[in-house]
Design a protein around this motif. Structure first.
Motif, short mmCIF file in Angstrom:
data_model
loop_
_atom_site.label_atom_id
_atom_site.label_comp_id
_atom_site.label_asym_id
_atom_site.label_seq_id
_atom_site.Cartn_x
_atom_site.Cartn_y
_atom_site.Cartn_z
N GLY A 202 0.82 -1.20 0.00
CA GLY A 202 0.00 0.00 0.00
C GLY A 202 0.85 1.25 0.00
N LEU A 203 0.29 2.35 0.46
CA LEU A 203 1.05 3.58 0.63
C LEU A 203 1.84 3.50 1.93
N ASP B 166 -4.34 4.83 4.93
CA ASP B 166 -5.03 4.19 3.82
C ASP B 166 -5.37 2.73 4.13
N LEU C 181 -6.21 -0.31 1.57
CA LEU C 181 -6.27 -0.63 0.14
C LEU C 181 -6.35 -2.12 -0.14
N ARG D 164 -6.84 -1.97 -8.97
CA ARG D 164 -6.23 -0.92 -8.17
C ARG D 164 -5.03 -0.30 -8.90
N ILE E 29 -1.75 2.47 -8.15
CA ILE E 29 -0.98 3.22 -7.16
C ILE E 29 0.13 3.98 -7.87
N ALA F 45 -3.71 6.56 -4.74
CA ALA F 45 -4.23 5.24 -5.07
C ALA F 45 -5.72 5.32 -5.33
#
Length: 346
Positions: free
Chosen positions: A146-147, A152, A154, A232, A234, A247
């Motif tokens: 993820g970030l 977040d 995700l 998804r 990103i 994202a």
């Protein structure tokens, strides 16, 4: 017997005794040559050769102490208060060597959590075999990436499966395909009906690369049991004094990869204030969070969350993290949650 005969006899006796003692003397064996551990720099820092072999080994991990505040559901996780402390120990063993087919890797990750004296144990975090671009075993999938902040969300709760995957890499570009066994997969809690157990397989595909200061990855997952999936994207890029992350996800309905909302967008900006201190504000919005009895998204309820993550390097291999998030779900509730963490890595 004269004096001369006596002296000659004494000398002979002493010679005989000395010879006997010399025959019985213990002679120390030559020491065996010692094989010192050799550094292996072919696979990065921290590797060393296993004595007597050409296999390189790296041992690492961490010890973490963390206190969660208002995280999770009190009715389902067994807690009786709005805060919870736990300790985690992680041990990673990474073995690599060259072969005729490319780099051969074996990895074992062991994780032990101690939430209380009655709730503690050790389990396999990951265990896999990797040969070139092929990877098989039990490991984290691409949805786990993820970030960098702690705001977040995700992916669904389960991001580790027994899987087979292949990744092709050419310079800064990569593409991959994976087949997951989805047994034990978790789903969103926003469904209006009981979730059908998932005993089938999932398909993942990813494509990504680095373009100057930016990195972009597009990921898709399809759950063959639920007959739904999610896509998804990103993007992260160095921008000014920090790194910007963005994202977005679309989901067709209930599935094992992401089904917390039909659409979501998340953004963050990680600012490195000093060499030791980083601050990451983050925000995420969720459109259409409810599902009907068929697992399709229905209704018009939305939600959002915003938060801050603070990372500070206290010393080499010793760090602390503080995360605070505010959650607002339309028509339901508003809440705060977060955690504070101390971690020693090695």
């Amino acid at each position: 017997m004269n004096i001369k005969s006596l002296l000659l006899g004494s000398a002979a006796a002493l010679a005989a005794v000395s010879g006997a003692q010399a025959a019985d003397a213990i002679v120390a064996a030559e020491p065996e040559p010692m094989e010192y551990v050799r550094v292996c720099d072919a696979f990065g820092a921290g590797f060393f050769y296993i004595p007597g072999s050409e296999t390189c080994l790296k041992i690492g991990g961490y010890v973490r102490f963390q206190v969660d505040v208002n995280r999770g559901n009190l009715a389902t996780n067994g807690r009786t208060s709005d805060w919870d402390a736990f300790t985690r120990g992680q041990l990673d063993i990474d073995a690599r060597s060259d072969s005729e087919l490319g780099t051969l890797r074996g990895f074992i990750g062991l994780r032990g959590d101690a939430d209380s004296n009655a709730s503690r144990g050790v389990s396999i975090d990951q265990a896999f075999i990797e040969l070139g671009g092929l990877k098989v075993g039990f490991f984290y999938n691409w949805w786990d990436d993820g970030l960098s902040g702690e705001t977040d969300n995700l992916a669904n709760g389960t991001t580790r499966f027994n899987a087979i995957r292949y990744t092709y890499t050419a310079g800064a570009f990569y593409a991959g395909l994976a087949v997951d066994e989805l047994e034990g997969a978790s789903f969103s809690t926003n469904t209006l009906s009981p979730v059908e157990p998932n005993n089938n397989v999932g398909i993942e595909g990813i494509i990504g690369g680095a373009f100057g200061p930016a990195k972009i990855a597009v990921l898709g997952g399809y759950d063959t049991d639920q007959e739904n999936g999610a896509v998804r994207g990103i993007m992260t890029a160095d921008l000014g004094p920090g790194t910007f992350g963005l994202a977005a996800i679309w989901a067709s309905g209930q599935n094992a990869y992401y089904d917390q909302s039909e659409w979501t967008v998340a953004a963050e900006y990680a600012v490195k204030v000093t060499d030791r201190f980083k601050v990451t504000p983050g925000f995420q919005y969720f459109w259409n969070i409810d599902q009907d009895v068929s697992g399709d998204f229905a209704g018009d309820r939305d939600g959002w969350k915003a938060g801050l993550t603070f990372d500070y390097q206290l010393a080499t291999n010793l760090s602390t993290k503080l995360a605070v998030n505010y959650n607002d779900t339309e028509g339901t509730s508003e809440s705060w949650d977060g955690f504070i963490r101390l971690q020693r890595s090695f």
